[in-house]
Design a protein around this motif. Sequence first.
Motif, PDB file in Angstrom:
ATOM      1  N   ALA A  22       0.854  -1.183   0.000  1.00 47.31           N
ATOM      2  CA  ALA A  22       0.000   0.000   0.000  1.00 47.31           C
ATOM      3  C   ALA A  22       0.889   1.231   0.000  1.00 47.31           C
ATOM      4  CB  ALA A  22      -0.919   0.006   1.223  1.00 47.31           C
ATOM      5  N   ASP A  23       0.419   2.306  -0.618  1.00 44.62           N
ATOM      6  CA  ASP A  23       1.203   3.534  -0.661  1.00 44.62           C
ATOM      7  C   ASP A  23       0.936   4.331   0.611  1.00 44.62           C
ATOM      8  OD1 ASP A  23       2.672   5.728  -1.218  1.00 44.62           O
ATOM      9  OD2 ASP A  23       1.613   6.286  -3.055  1.00 44.62           O
ATOM     10  N   ASP A 174      10.097  -0.947  -2.547  1.00 47.87           N
ATOM     11  CA  ASP A 174       9.982   0.413  -3.052  1.00 47.87           C
ATOM     12  C   ASP A 174      11.119   1.315  -2.622  1.00 47.87           C
ATOM     13  OD1 ASP A 174       8.389   2.580  -0.789  1.00 47.87           O
ATOM     14  OD2 ASP A 174       9.021   0.549  -0.286  1.00 47.87           O
ATOM     15  N   SER A 175      12.035   0.837  -1.788  1.00 49.48           N
ATOM     16  CA  SER A 175      13.094   1.700  -1.262  1.00 49.48           C
ATOM     17  C   SER A 175      14.473   1.173  -1.652  1.00 49.48           C
ATOM     18  CB  SER A 175      13.010   1.784   0.264  1.00 49.48           C
ATOM     19  OG  SER A 175      13.391   0.547   0.857  1.00 49.48           O
ATOM     20  N   GLY A 191      11.039  -3.239  -8.366  1.00 46.39           N
ATOM     21  CA  GLY A 191      10.942  -1.961  -7.693  1.00 46.39           C
ATOM     22  C   GLY A 191       9.596  -1.311  -7.979  1.00 46.39           C
ATOM     23  N   MET A 192       8.824  -1.060  -6.924  1.00 46.85           N
ATOM     24  CA  MET A 192       7.514  -0.433  -7.076  1.00 46.85           C
ATOM     25  C   MET A 192       7.674   1.082  -7.052  1.00 46.85           C
ATOM     26  SD  MET A 192       5.871  -3.197  -7.440  1.00 46.85           S
ATOM     27  CE  MET A 192       4.216  -2.511  -7.630  1.00 46.85           C
ATOM     28  N   ARG A 193       7.116   1.749  -8.071  1.00 46.96           N
ATOM     29  CA  ARG A 193       7.343   3.184  -8.264  1.00 46.96           C
ATOM     30  C   ARG A 193       6.348   4.024  -7.454  1.00 46.96           C
ATOM     31  NH1 ARG A 193       7.566   1.414 -13.660  1.00 46.96           N
ATOM     32  NH2 ARG A 193       5.625   2.521 -14.122  1.00 46.96           N
ATOM     33  N   THR A 194       6.302   3.813  -6.145  1.00 47.20           N
ATOM     34  CA  THR A 194       5.447   4.649  -5.299  1.00 47.20           C
ATOM     35  C   THR A 194       6.168   5.911  -4.852  1.00 47.20           C
ATOM     36  OG1 THR A 194       6.101   3.232  -3.455  1.00 47.20           O
ATOM     37  CG2 THR A 194       3.943   2.822  -4.441  1.00 47.20           C
ATOM     38  N   ASN A 195       7.487   5.859  -4.735  1.00 49.45           N
ATOM     39  CA  ASN A 195       8.262   7.014  -4.280  1.00 49.45           C
ATOM     40  C   ASN A 195       9.434   7.326  -5.189  1.00 49.45           C
ATOM     41  OD1 ASN A 195       7.190   7.944  -1.556  1.00 49.45           O
ATOM     42  ND2 ASN A 195       7.279   5.729  -1.298  1.00 49.45           N
ATOM     43  N   LEU A 196      10.134   6.304  -5.617  1.00 47.69           N
ATOM     44  CA  LEU A 196      11.308   6.495  -6.455  1.00 47.69           C
ATOM     45  C   LEU A 196      10.965   6.247  -7.912  1.00 47.69           C
ATOM     46  CD1 LEU A 196      13.973   4.660  -4.258  1.00 47.69           C
ATOM     47  CD2 LEU A 196      13.544   7.125  -4.404  1.00 47.69           C
ATOM     48  N   ALA A 197      11.655   6.969  -8.795  1.00 46.61           N
ATOM     49  CA  ALA A 197      11.454   6.801 -10.227  1.00 46.61           C
ATOM     50  C   ALA A 197      12.181   5.556 -10.731  1.00 46.61           C
ATOM     51  CB  ALA A 197      11.947   8.040 -10.969  1.00 46.61           C
ATOM     52  N   HIS A 198      11.866   5.194 -11.960  1.00 43.88           N
ATOM     53  CA  HIS A 198      12.433   3.987 -12.576  1.00 43.88           C
ATOM     54  C   HIS A 198      13.954   3.970 -12.467  1.00 43.88           C
ATOM     55  CE1 HIS A 198      13.107   0.857 -15.646  1.00 43.88           C
ATOM     56  NE2 HIS A 198      14.043   1.661 -16.106  1.00 43.88           N
ATOM     57  N   THR A 209      10.856  -2.297 -12.909  1.00 47.86           N
ATOM     58  CA  THR A 209      10.036  -1.462 -12.045  1.00 47.86           C
ATOM     59  C   THR A 209       8.596  -1.471 -12.543  1.00 47.86           C
ATOM     60  OG1 THR A 209      10.174   0.697 -13.184  1.00 47.86           O
ATOM     61  CG2 THR A 209      12.048   0.042 -11.809  1.00 47.86           C
ATOM     62  N   ALA A 210       7.686  -1.128 -11.634  1.00 47.88           N
ATOM     63  CA  ALA A 210       6.265  -1.136 -11.968  1.00 47.88           C
ATOM     64  C   ALA A 210       5.517  -0.201 -11.040  1.00 47.88           C
ATOM     65  CB  ALA A 210       5.693  -2.552 -11.864  1.00 47.88           C
ATOM     66  N   ALA A 211       4.391   0.291 -11.520  1.00 47.64           N
ATOM     67  CA  ALA A 211       3.492   1.075 -10.679  1.00 47.64           C
ATOM     68  C   ALA A 211       2.354   0.229 -10.151  1.00 47.64           C
ATOM     69  CB  ALA A 211       2.938   2.262 -11.466  1.00 47.64           C
ATOM     70  N   ALA A 212       2.195  -0.983 -10.704  1.00 46.62           N
ATOM     71  CA  ALA A 212       1.106  -1.876 -10.312  1.00 46.62           C
ATOM     72  C   ALA A 212       1.566  -3.314 -10.472  1.00 46.62           C
ATOM     73  CB  ALA A 212      -0.142  -1.622 -11.157  1.00 46.62           C
ATOM     74  N   PHE A 213       0.930  -4.211  -9.719  1.00 47.62           N
ATOM     75  CA  PHE A 213       1.330  -5.618  -9.747  1.00 47.62           C
ATOM     76  C   PHE A 213       0.809  -6.370 -10.964  1.00 47.62           C
ATOM     77  CE2 PHE A 213       1.685  -4.551  -5.219  1.00 47.62           C
ATOM     78  CZ  PHE A 213       2.938  -5.076  -4.936  1.00 47.62           C
ATOM     79  N   ASP A 214      -0.106  -5.762 -11.711  1.00 46.09           N
ATOM     80  CA  ASP A 214      -0.660  -6.457 -12.868  1.00 46.09           C
ATOM     81  C   ASP A 214      -0.092  -5.957 -14.183  1.00 46.09           C
ATOM     82  OD1 ASP A 214      -1.871  -3.996 -12.744  1.00 46.09           O
ATOM     83  OD2 ASP A 214      -3.931  -4.749 -12.680  1.00 46.09           O
TER      84      ASP A 214
END
Length: 229
Positions: A22-23, A174-175, A191-198, A209-214
């Motif tokens: 979760a963000d 994400d970190s 790497g989940m892009r909730t805070n850091l860029a690709h 990297t991804a913004a979503a798991f799907d």
Amino acid sequence: MLMRGVLNRQQALLFDIDGTLADTDALHLEAFNAVFGPYGHVFDRARAARELLGRSNASIGAEFLPNEPPERRAAIMAEKEAVFRSLAAGAVQPLPGLMALLDRAAAASIPVVAVTNAPRANAELILEGLRITGRFSAVIIGDELPHGKPHPLPYLEGLRAAGAVPDRAIAFEDSRAGITAATAAGLVTVGMRTNLAHDALIAAGASLTAAAFDEPEVLALVAATLEGD
């Protein structure tokens, strides 16, 4: 393909919690500023991503509260976490695609483990808030081990708890500290892009990297790593 109902003990999915399931990082930022402001520290999201997120409370306290005795540092960090929990209660939502990925793991009897530097009370609040506590076979807390992230020990413990081997498991983080820990444990890491860029996530060691798991790349990696021969 993996057979439904057969426990695949060599495979596993390992997830960080904050900023990954979760963000929640904006809530952490608000809590840090509320508690650390009187000590002269103010963070925006970029600074928090660089200097706070993913680190253990002990290391944060040592860096930003160097003039406080250890007992006082611990009390200040506990206050920050209490503020965070008050903000997060009832306010957390899963990242897109998470539930479908957990369903996929459950259908294949693939163990799912949480690996976090957050205090156990925080971890439990978020898992309960997302209604996914029962999905996880173990919750590994960095501060309960001799070393937290970025040391690989939390992820090595996560693999041990799942009965998994690194090359048949995937970590989601994400970190920078979390990615460092996971890759040092031998795990391919998303790497989940909730805070850091690709670029920052890749530089830290993430394989993609991804913004979503799907997202297609994530689903392809899951299939290749968990369901491949």
